[in-house]
Design an enzyme around this catalytic site. Structure first.
Site, PDB file in Angstrom:
ATOM      1  N   HIS A  99       0.829  -1.277   0.003  1.00  0.00           N
ATOM      2  CA  HIS A  99       0.030  -0.054  -0.029  1.00  0.00           C
ATOM      3  C   HIS A  99       0.716   1.342  -0.082  1.00  0.00           C
ATOM      4  CE1 HIS A  99       1.051  -0.360   4.260  1.00  0.00           C
ATOM      5  NE2 HIS A  99       0.760   0.851   4.616  1.00  0.00           N
ATOM      6  N   ASP A 101       0.573   4.747   2.041  1.00  0.00           N
ATOM      7  CA  ASP A 101      -0.138   5.380   3.166  1.00  0.00           C
ATOM      8  C   ASP A 101      -1.422   6.006   2.726  1.00  0.00           C
ATOM      9  OD1 ASP A 101       1.218   3.938   5.038  1.00  0.00           O
ATOM     10  OD2 ASP A 101       2.553   5.278   5.467  1.00  0.00           O
ATOM     11  N   HIS A 258       4.904   0.056   0.122  1.00  0.00           N
ATOM     12  CA  HIS A 258       5.260  -0.592   1.036  1.00  0.00           C
ATOM     13  C   HIS A 258       4.444  -1.761   1.735  1.00  0.00           C
ATOM     14  CE1 HIS A 258       3.460   2.630   3.415  1.00  0.00           C
ATOM     15  NE2 HIS A 258       3.679   2.059   4.329  1.00  0.00           N
ATOM     16  N   ARG A 273       5.639   6.088  14.136  1.00  0.00           N
ATOM     17  CA  ARG A 273       5.193   6.421  12.689  1.00  0.00           C
ATOM     18  C   ARG A 273       4.668   8.067  12.879  1.00  0.00           C
ATOM     19  NH1 ARG A 273       1.537   4.073   8.191  1.00  0.00           N
ATOM     20  NH2 ARG A 273       0.112   5.580   8.754  1.00  0.00           N
TER      21      ARG A 273
HETATM   22  C1  SIN Z   1       3.119   1.019   7.842  1.00  0.00           C
HETATM   23  O1  SIN Z   1       2.546   0.534   6.983  1.00  0.00           O
HETATM   24  O2  SIN Z   1       3.359   2.196   7.767  1.00  0.00           O
HETATM   25  C2  SIN Z   1       3.662   0.085   8.835  1.00  0.00           C
HETATM   26  C3  SIN Z   1       5.042  -0.440   8.340  1.00  0.00           C
HETATM   27  C4  SIN Z   1       5.875  -1.326   9.271  1.00  0.00           C
HETATM   28  O3  SIN Z   1       5.192  -1.673  10.445  1.00  0.00           O
HETATM   29  O4  SIN Z   1       6.763  -1.811   9.053  1.00  0.00           O
END
Ligand code: SIN
Length: 282
Positions: A99, A101, A258, A273
């Site tokens: 995805h 974000d 990612h 994050r």
């Molecule tokens: C995310 O999608 O921002 C999480 C990424 C992660 O936990 O590695």
């Protein structure tokens, strides 16, 4: 100045000799911005940033965002604690599908910053895939199909109509608002974005939030989306990061996809994050 080492032929760089708390230095701020524009993914190890340091770092790239639907840390609305406890073995993992974000927002995040706190002894890697490389190498008939086309994005995991079954939810330590009819609003974005700094073109479609193409039904769109996704996440275009506590990773959320792996049952993983915005998508 930091040394920059590329990680693959298409995507990512590791910066060394950098203290990310020294952001008063305009040369460091400018080096960070140009490295992100050039590599789309930056990995800087051995940092151990506080939340305040992380927020200052995030603001080097753009205004800090507060995201809807996912509960932030109770004392800081701009920070999400991406946490999975050792006992949370079922129920998926936050970000456990390719995805970009929050692509369903009118103005989706331009980029994100992860600041690793506690990392399992094995597993819990994150993968990124270059959507610039994916677009460049897309077969010509798909490039022509996407030319000038827009796609529909919906906040599927948070809405009513498109919500996944509850057993597919992310782990319980991340509190997500579900069943919000507003998350079902369809938002249109170009299927191919142009990087304002470099002019590079990147695919902007992802299997969590993109439901269909403008003017086409989901059923009509599916065969195209399936072919494109298969291509978009080819290992050739990707980087896999094996975390250590103290790692900081910054990425361009519009030029990459990612994926968080879910392979560390029995261990705790905690990463903070933050996200930053830039101009709305055209
Ligand atoms: C995310 O999608 O921002 C999480 C990424 C992660 O936990 O590695």
């Amino acid at each position: 100045m930091p040394q920059i080492q590329r990680l693959t032929g298409f995507l990512g760089a590791q910066m060394q000799g950098t203290d990310l708390r020294a952001l008063d230095d305009p040369d460091l701020r400018s080096a960070l911005r140009s490295a992100l524009a050039e590599h789309q993914l930056l990995i800087i190890r051995d940092q151990s940033l506080s939340i305040e340091d992380q927020k200052r770092l995030t603001e080097v790239f753009g205004e800090l965002m507060q995201l809807p639907y996912v509960a932030p840390m109770h004392d800081d609305p701009s920070v999400i604690a991406v946490l999975k406890e050792a006992h949370e073995d079922s129920g998926g993992v936050f970000g456990g599908e390719w995805h970009s974000d929050f692509s369903f927002l009118d103005n989706p995040p331009a980029g994100s910053v992860l600041n690793a706190q506690e990392i399992p002894p094995v597993g819990g890697d994150t993968l990124w895939s270059s959507q610039i490389a994916a677009f460049e190498t897309l077969p010509e008939h798909l490039k022509s199909f996407l030319d000038g086309r827009r796609a529909v994005h919906v906040g599927k995991p948070y809405g009513v109509k498109f919500a996944p079954p509850s057993e597919a939810r992310a782990n319980a330590s991340i509190r997500m608002t579900r069943g919000d009819p507003e998350a079902d609003c369809e938002v249109l974005h170009p299927a191919v974005l142009i990087n304002p700094d470099t002019g590079a073109r990147a695919l902007y479609l992802n299997p969590i939030y993109t439901t269909r193409f403008d003017g086409m039904t989901e059923e009509e769109s599916r065969p195209f989306l399936e072919q494109i996704y298969k291509h978009a996440v080819r290992p050739d275009f990707s980087v896999r990061h094996k975390w250590r506590a103290g790692d900081v990773v910054i990425w361009d959320n519009r030029m990459t996809l990612h994926y968080a792996t879910n392979d560390y049952a029995g261990f705790r993983r905690l990463i903070y994050r933050t996200t930053f915005r830039s101009s709305p998508l055209e």
